[in-house]
Write an enzyme that holds these catalytic residues in place. Structure first.
Site, short mmCIF file in Angstrom:
data_model
loop_
_atom_site.label_atom_id
_atom_site.label_comp_id
_atom_site.label_asym_id
_atom_site.label_seq_id
_atom_site.Cartn_x
_atom_site.Cartn_y
_atom_site.Cartn_z
N TYR A 31 36.47 42.34 40.99
CA TYR A 31 37.90 42.67 40.95
C TYR A 31 38.65 41.98 39.80
CZ TYR A 31 38.84 38.87 44.53
OH TYR A 31 38.93 37.73 45.25
N GLU A 32 39.89 42.42 39.60
CA GLU A 32 40.67 42.02 38.41
C GLU A 32 39.94 42.39 37.11
OE1 GLU A 32 43.70 41.02 37.99
OE2 GLU A 32 44.21 40.76 40.10
N GLY A 33 39.25 43.51 37.12
CA GLY A 33 38.46 43.92 35.95
C GLY A 33 37.05 43.39 36.08
N GLN A 68 35.61 42.65 31.22
CA GLN A 68 36.03 41.43 30.53
C GLN A 68 35.34 41.33 29.17
OE1 GLN A 68 38.46 39.66 31.98
NE2 GLN A 68 38.29 40.99 33.78
N ARG A 107 43.59 36.71 36.31
CA ARG A 107 42.16 36.59 36.00
C ARG A 107 41.71 35.14 36.01
NH1 ARG A 107 41.47 41.70 31.70
NH2 ARG A 107 41.40 43.20 33.40
#
Lengths: 591, 591
Positions: B438-440, B445, B295
């Site tokens: 992406y990546e959450g 978050q 992240r």
């Protein structure tokens, strides 16, 4: 993959329940504009847009325009759709009946415009530009030019362009170099290069009428030396059909982030024959009398894209099952629809509050345009014209910023799928981006607001907005049911008044101060205007809310706006009041 | 058309002047990391990125990846650039010397990452994913797997992927269906379909190592029943080279808004041989121990794109002559450079204040990562790990939102030219957009911050940030020269504390309340963190400002941040304190 349905119910709300339709119907030629007359137009437009234009939107984006040997080919289906558009009378909607038009007021045409922009913005550019040329010729052309060209523009048989920008001259039109030499027979030879010309060349119409800013041989320098010329692609033959090819040609088309099915052309004028439109050296002024309309049109592009993005974000949020919403399961499956997640609701309600609010503000402004152009009383016309002059930069920047923000938010609702082209959501973002730039960047709108509109006639324009807003607040001060809406509105308005006074005061001493606060001020103005809209909407909706979900949604959206969006006015006020010192102190070389 | 120069001076400021380099050099293996040792690495990276990667960025976007018969072809020049990247040792930079790595800490590697992202984000995805696979195997793989695979990942000879998402399972990984059956020889047969797999297939390396989330036959349902497997594209032969083809294949690639030169693949696993990484059913936990790093890596993508967009916006603003700036002519020609216009300066300074602030915050966080992984004292490691855990969602969302906003602003500075592809500015916008997803997603978050990081261990994570920030404010309370920076910081911090307490209190009673305020809270947190950065920057810069323009620019930017950006914290606070009622009241059917 995406879908679109014209938001007829909300358009009716904006038009019939939120606007002064009595004022509209009191205008000459508008007395028969009852809902029974208007609804079928809106419905037919909705069907045409959804069925004919919308299906060409994704393919048009993928295919783009093709440039070959000076000819621009629009994407598959565009020529057929354009013919159907003309056959349906949609080009004639807002035009003068004297030239074949249907004479519908702006306040209704704007809603049709919104549907076109939602369905296929690129397509809408072509008739939109044609209408711009119509408006210029109608207002400033000689009777001869009008008779010759207007019927063709009204029918959509011929299209038009606005040729302003040159490589060295964009925002600053005083720098243009295109020249026009009188021939002696009343016509001129126009020579120069124009860039970023939307619809400069295409295969939809038999002729294209270019409206070109150029300089006469002994013109004064700067913006006071610019004239406006009509330069047709084909010179009309005696029978009115396109005759000899004129010396104007497309040199290239641009490859852009979005609106890929709208051709953006480099146009080369090489002694092309043209005719003066309006007075010599008054071309910019002629152009600017149409700017209000064109800028409102661009504003509607932002609204249209925000609406279609919202619709598809909602559809996805209903169907996509992912995670458990806090506060207990909503569905019975292994996961809840993401619509149940508070952060997704926040995104959707932000989009909704902004789009619905802008729709009403757009209709209000367009109705004032109608009054400004049609009312028999010059005083009423002037009042309305003042309102439109003031609101135009606000509406243009507010709506197009909103279009950008909302389409990006709509895409976010879809997560990874939003980033994939076939889902259609990212196209709305790319298409929306240009509206913040063309017809005067949003920064230029802000400068227009604080540098011109705020100060002219000792603040007379401002009073057209401030006085009725103040009257609304005062009229509802004791209304307990409306307090949660009117109090935040009053607070925002008091911030707006404070910043207005401060910017005016500081701007007198140092013009960089007004410019430094301009963008924040415009946003503060716009959000306050939307707060007025939503307080009004709550007033209209509250009586019906107990029994009707449509009105309950209005009340809930008004509440959301006041609580979650309007607080931005505080931050904007702080930033404005901090002044422009921080901008000036930074040394040029250090950037 | 665009250009890029690594911002070495500002990187040195962030690393040497704003960070605790003594703490860095006290770590094992870092004692020789003097500026004399670090600077050549940064300089060489800057040259490599500018000369090798940057020239392929536009062409890579235009060309995209090509999918033919199961094979993905990267754009022209990518394979050669990748070889040069490996030859230069750049894949090995942050890797364990035991496997051929150079052992450089995160806090330095992050700056190299930024340069790669500025130069060519799509390219950077390939080695970035390889490094992700390296980190997963290094931390959770058996010694046998590590010996076999890590040297190839460190050298860049082989690449890697992270296979998480499935059509029905994105944010909610508990829904995955991919299954892994034990074969009996210690390996497994993995079957299922993964989508959105970056670098799932390409022509840069001889092998690709897929790290795949899948379920064992009798796994518990939901996220506690997920395991992690290593599935190589080619099974290594006895000599260590790629041997037999495994039963994994790319079924299609996605067509996306941006990062077009990065292949995004549908990956079909059809009984592919794989090996368990980490404990059975603990795969998600193994994945999540790497998430902080991944992240932060995505955050740096936002920073890198903001930086390159800023550089090109400044270059254009210096050269483009348009209009007269208020307050008198700056240049001698017919118009001023638009850099002289206050609204353009506002845009550029907003971009600058955000990018430079994020750079420092990124280095701070990466340095804590270094301490968390390398410090000999477990208590210090834990403290640092707490800080990283807390800051990771903030940094990921703040930086990537900033990347999106700044690249859009950079494009606006160029006006119409910003919308044209060949100018390069719109690509930065399109490339930046994915990092918010992406990546959450950034909404996830925010939920991670308020739902997990805020509350765990009775707020212990929060104290790792709040206590030193409070100490900074108290230490400078009497400092008149710093008051204009420290006072706004203190105000923002008190807002953050108030909102923290309120969200915690309300969230206990109703978890939808915490979720409703999450996105606003994360932004409030992030802007307060940047205020701390800028107050510190002012403290560092003020003594040098009289004699050095670099430090004067720092002071001026700090002032701009406090006056023009930080006030947003007030609006965020109002919105948070208004609560989630407006979100809940809106009826689902009315959307």
């Amino acid at each position: 993959m995406p879908s679109y349905t014209a938001p007829l119910r909300d358009m009716q709300f904006a038009l019939y329940e939120m606007s002064d339709t009595a004022a509209l119907r009191a205008l000459p030629g508008c007395d028969d504009l009852s809902p029974d007359a208007i609804d079928p137009v809106l419905e037919a437009a909705g069907v045409f847009c959804a069925e004919m234009l919308f299906p060409l939107n994704r393919s048009g984006d993928e295919e783009g325009c093709r440039f070959e040997n000076g000819v621009v080919h629009t994407p598959k289906g565009f020529p057929e759709a354009y013919r159907a558009f003309c056959d349906g009378g949609w080009t004639a909607l807002g035009c003068d009946p004297a030239y074949g038009g249907q004479g519908l007021p702006h306040s209704i045409g704007l809603l049709v415009q919104e549907m076109i922009c939602s369905s296929n913005l690129s397509f809408g550019m072509y008739p939109g530009l044609g209408h711009g040329a119509y408006a210029a010729l109608h207002r400033h052309g000689t009777q001869e030019l009008r008779n010759l060209y207007l019927p063709k523009l009204v029918s959509g048989e011929w299209a038009g362009t606005m040729c302003l920008t040159e490589p060295q001259s964009g925002t600053d039109l005083g720098l243009i170099r295109t020249r026009a030499e009188p021939v002696g027979d009343g016509s001129y030879r126009v020579t120069g290069t124009k860039i970023f010309i939307s619809g400069g060349e295409h295969d939809l119409t038999g002729n294209i009428l270019h409206l070109v800013l150029a300089k006469l041989p002994d013109a004064p320098s700067g913006t006071r030396g610019i004239s406006l010329f009509l330069v047709p692609k084909f010179l009309p033959a005696d029978d009115g059909r396109p005759g000899a090819r004129n010396a104007v040609a497309c040199g290239a088309i641009e490859h852009k982030m979005g609106i890929k099915a709208s051709s953006t052309c480099v146009m080369n004028f090489d002694g092309a024959q043209g005719w003066l439109v309006g007075e010599p050296n008054r071309g910019l002024s002629a152009m600017f009398t149409m700017m209000n309309e064109a800028r409102l049109g661009v504003a509607i592009q932002g609204l249209g894209l925000a609406e279609v993005s919202y619709q598809n974000a909602v559809a996805y949020a209903r169907e996509r099952l992912q995670g458990r919403a806090p506060g207990g399961a909503h569905g019975k499956g292994p996961a809840d629809p993401i619509l149940a997640h508070p952060d997704v609701r926040r995104m959707l309600l932000t989009m909704r509050a902004m789009a619905e609010g802008c729709r009403v503000l757009g209709v209000w402004t367009a109705l004032q345009q109608d009054i400004a152009t049609r009312h028999p009383d010059p005083a009423r016309r002037q009042e309305a014209d003042d309102f439109v002059a003031l609101l135009t930069p606000v509406v243009k920047a507010l709506f197009t910023d909103m279009g950008w923000e909302s389409t990006a938010t709509g895409m976010q609702v879809l997560g990874g799928h939003g980033y994939i082209r076939e889902w259609g959501m990212e196209q709305y973002v790319r298409d929306a981006r240009i509206a913040q730039i063309y017809e005067g960047t949003n920064g230029i709108q802000a400068l227009d607001l604080v540098g011109r509109k705020m100060s002219v006639h000792a603040g007379r324009y401002l009073r057209r907005f401030f006085h009725p807003l103040l009257a609304f607040i005062e009229a509802h001060e004791g209304n307990a049911a409306l307090a949660e809406f009117v109090q935040p509105l009053a607070k925002a308005f008091s911030r707006l008044q404070q910043c207005t006074a401060e910017l005016a005061r500081r701007g007198l001493a140092d013009p960089t101060e007004a410019a430094a606060g301009a963008t924040d001020y415009l946003r503060l103005f716009g959000l306050t205007a939307l707060a007025w809209v939503w307080a009004r909407a709550a007033e209209v909706a509250l009586p019906h809310a107990p029994t009707d979900a449509f009105y309950r949604a209005k009340v809930a959206t008004a509440r959301f706006y006041m609580q979650k969006i309007l607080p931005q006015t505080g931050a904007l006020t702080s930033s404005i009041l901090a002044g422009g010192g921080a901008l000036r102190q930074f040394e040029d070389a250090a950037f």
